[in-house]
Design a protein around this motif. Structure first.
Motif, short mmCIF file in Angstrom:
data_model
loop_
_atom_site.label_atom_id
_atom_site.label_comp_id
_atom_site.label_asym_id
_atom_site.label_seq_id
_atom_site.Cartn_x
_atom_site.Cartn_y
_atom_site.Cartn_z
N ASP A 21 13.10 2.14 0.03
CA ASP A 21 13.36 2.52 -1.63
C ASP A 21 11.99 3.02 -2.26
O ASP A 21 11.01 2.41 -2.13
N PRO A 22 12.16 4.20 -2.98
CA PRO A 22 10.88 4.80 -3.35
C PRO A 22 10.10 4.11 -4.40
O PRO A 22 9.12 4.20 -4.74
N GLU A 23 11.12 3.12 -5.11
CA GLU A 23 10.22 1.92 -6.13
C GLU A 23 9.37 1.37 -5.43
O GLU A 23 8.42 0.65 -5.92
N GLY A 24 9.12 1.31 -4.34
CA GLY A 24 8.27 0.63 -3.41
C GLY A 24 6.95 1.12 -3.33
O GLY A 24 6.09 0.27 -2.80
N ASP A 25 6.85 2.33 -3.67
CA ASP A 25 5.45 2.96 -3.85
C ASP A 25 4.56 2.42 -4.53
O ASP A 25 5.09 1.99 -5.84
N THR A 26 3.32 2.44 -4.20
CA THR A 26 2.28 1.63 -4.91
C THR A 26 0.88 2.39 -4.57
O THR A 26 0.58 2.73 -3.38
N ALA A 27 -0.10 2.23 -5.45
CA ALA A 27 -1.45 2.73 -4.96
C ALA A 27 -1.95 2.17 -4.04
O ALA A 27 -2.80 2.41 -3.09
N PHE A 28 -1.75 0.72 -3.86
CA PHE A 28 -2.23 -0.23 -2.79
C PHE A 28 -1.55 0.24 -1.32
O PHE A 28 -2.18 -0.44 -0.29
N ALA A 29 -0.52 1.29 -1.48
CA ALA A 29 -0.34 1.66 -0.02
C ALA A 29 -1.10 2.94 0.27
O ALA A 29 -1.12 3.25 1.38
N GLN A 30 -1.75 3.46 -0.68
CA GLN A 30 -2.41 4.69 -0.48
C GLN A 30 -3.80 4.50 -0.18
O GLN A 30 -4.52 5.43 0.51
N THR B 34 -12.34 -4.24 -0.32
CA THR B 34 -12.24 -5.42 -1.58
C THR B 34 -10.91 -5.21 -2.43
O THR B 34 -11.00 -5.39 -3.71
N LEU B 35 -9.94 -4.60 -1.88
CA LEU B 35 -8.54 -4.44 -2.73
C LEU B 35 -7.54 -4.87 -1.43
O LEU B 35 -7.57 -4.63 -0.33
N PRO B 36 -6.48 -5.36 -2.31
CA PRO B 36 -5.44 -5.54 -1.44
C PRO B 36 -4.60 -4.40 -0.88
O PRO B 36 -4.95 -3.22 -1.18
N HIS B 37 -3.78 -4.65 0.15
CA HIS B 37 -3.11 -3.59 0.94
C HIS B 37 -1.67 -3.92 1.25
O HIS B 37 -1.45 -5.02 1.75
N VAL B 38 -0.94 -2.91 1.10
CA VAL B 38 0.52 -2.85 1.64
C VAL B 38 0.76 -1.84 2.40
O VAL B 38 0.24 -0.83 2.42
N GLY B 39 1.44 -1.82 3.46
CA GLY B 39 1.82 -0.72 4.56
C GLY B 39 2.35 -1.46 5.83
O GLY B 39 2.93 -2.66 5.96
N LYS B 40 2.16 -0.73 6.73
CA LYS B 40 2.59 -1.01 8.14
C LYS B 40 1.58 -0.49 9.25
O LYS B 40 0.90 0.52 8.94
N ALA C 202 0.02 -11.25 -5.34
CA ALA C 202 0.95 -11.47 -4.07
C ALA C 202 2.23 -11.25 -4.16
O ALA C 202 3.12 -10.72 -3.65
N PRO C 203 2.76 -12.06 -5.27
CA PRO C 203 4.41 -11.75 -5.61
C PRO C 203 4.75 -10.16 -5.89
O PRO C 203 5.78 -9.90 -5.31
N TRP C 204 3.79 -9.60 -6.62
CA TRP C 204 4.14 -8.27 -6.94
C TRP C 204 4.02 -7.25 -5.64
O TRP C 204 5.03 -6.58 -5.25
N LEU C 205 2.94 -7.56 -4.80
CA LEU C 205 3.14 -6.48 -3.79
C LEU C 205 4.00 -7.05 -2.77
O LEU C 205 4.39 -6.13 -1.97
N GLY C 206 4.18 -8.09 -2.70
CA GLY C 206 5.49 -8.88 -1.82
C GLY C 206 6.73 -8.00 -2.26
O GLY C 206 7.43 -7.50 -1.23
N TYR C 207 6.98 -8.15 -3.62
CA TYR C 207 8.09 -7.20 -3.87
C TYR C 207 8.12 -5.72 -3.50
O TYR C 207 9.40 -5.06 -2.97
#
Ligand SMILES: Cc1cc2nc3c(=O)[nH]c(=O)nc-3n(C[C@H](O)[C@H](O)[C@H](O)COP(=O)(O)OP(=O)(O)OC[C@H]3O[C@@H](n4cnc5c(N)ncnc54)[C@H](O)[C@@H]3O)c2cc1C
Length: 240
Positions: A197-206, A159-165, A183-188
């Motif tokens: 780019d290390p700025e892409g790091d986010t808790a939603f990838a962890q 029940t949380l969004p996710h970004v990754g590969k 969605a716009p934020w995590l798309g960015y």
């Protein structure tokens, strides 16, 4: 399917172009689309609740959950203010929760909810929302509804969004009905990750992106989940 190559110039954008299948190929991926074949070094899936099995493994991790909305005819603005003082946005704690607000011009009530966890007929979901709305606002029983619409939200089992590969394909999805700003934020963020780019790091990838043994991208169990939520709310109501 007859395929012709569509434009792949950098920055080229193709609208109204359904990706039907994604295959790994040398140097990246081959995408079979309704307008031809696209070869890509990098693929980002941002299909949220529309992530079908033909798009691969991510469909095992994101559930399509429909959301339904109706709008009343224009009402006296004092009635709207009386029903929703301060024009607050309201979300309930019921499992089959409803969410509602005054329209931005303050003349209508826009009312949404989990009328079903599958796509029922338009008449069915309108009836369900009308009943739910009438239960909350008896004044609105029988009011004319001028608009109705629905779409699919994408839920993860966490029940949380996710970004990754996953299997070489990047993704940003699983907003669980709250993606207008996320969605716009995590798309960015995922775009930065793709650029390394290390700025892409986010808790939603962890956080984990779990699936279930019984889910292979075909949400066959949604009518059962719907029943479970209805039962839960029924029992909770009895206990009040
Ligand atoms: C009725 C309703 C009400 C909502 N209300 C709110 C709200 O009040 N607040 C809030 O924060 N969120 C709300 N949401 C959720 C919010 O709309 C989503 O979280 C958000 O739109 C997700 O954005 P997205 O770009 O990831 O996915 P989407 O907006 O779903 O976009 C996915 C895109 O992928 C495209 N696509 C899908 N499959 C393919 C394919 N095979 N090939 C090519 N393209 C494809 C689709 O055409 C679509 O353009 C609501 C959703 C619905 C349905």
């Amino acid at each position: 399917m007859t395929c012709t190559a569509v434009s792949t110039r950098p920055g080229g954008l193709q609208g109204k172009c359904l990706v039907q299948n994604i295959e790994r190929s040398s140097g990246g991926f081959t995408l079979h689309t309704s307008r031809g074949i696209v070869r890509a070094g990098v693929v980002l899936l941002a299909t949220n609740g529309y992530t079908t099995r033909s798009l691969g493994r991510l469909s095992h991790h994101v559930l399509p959950v429909p959301s339904f909305l109706v709008a009343t005819r224009e009402l006296d603005e004092n009635i709207v203010l009386d029903l929703i003082p301060g024009r607050r946005m309201i979300v309930e704690t019921r499992q089959r929760h409803c969410y509602y607000r005054a329209s931005p011009d303050g003349k209508r009530i826009i009312f949404g909810g989990r009328a079903a966890l599958f796509k029922p007929s338009d008449a069915f979901y309108e009836r369900q929302l009308r009943t739910l709305m009438g239960g909350i606002f008896p004044k609105l029983r029988g009011v004319e509804l001028t608009h109705r619409w629905w779409g699919k939200t994408g839920f993860t089992f966490a029940t949380l969004p996710h970004v990754g590969k996953l299997e070489g394909i990047w993704h940003a999805m699983g907003y669980c009905g709250n993606g207008n700003s996320m969605a716009p934020w995590l798309g960015y963020k995922v775009a930065l990750q793709i650029l390394d780019d290390p700025e892409g790091d986010t808790a939603f990838a962890q956080i984990p992106l779990p699936t279930r043994w019984y889910y292979n991208g075909h949400p066959w169990f949604m009518p059962l989940a719907d029943l479970r939520f209805r039962l839960h709310d029924f029992v909770a109501n009895l206990a009040r």
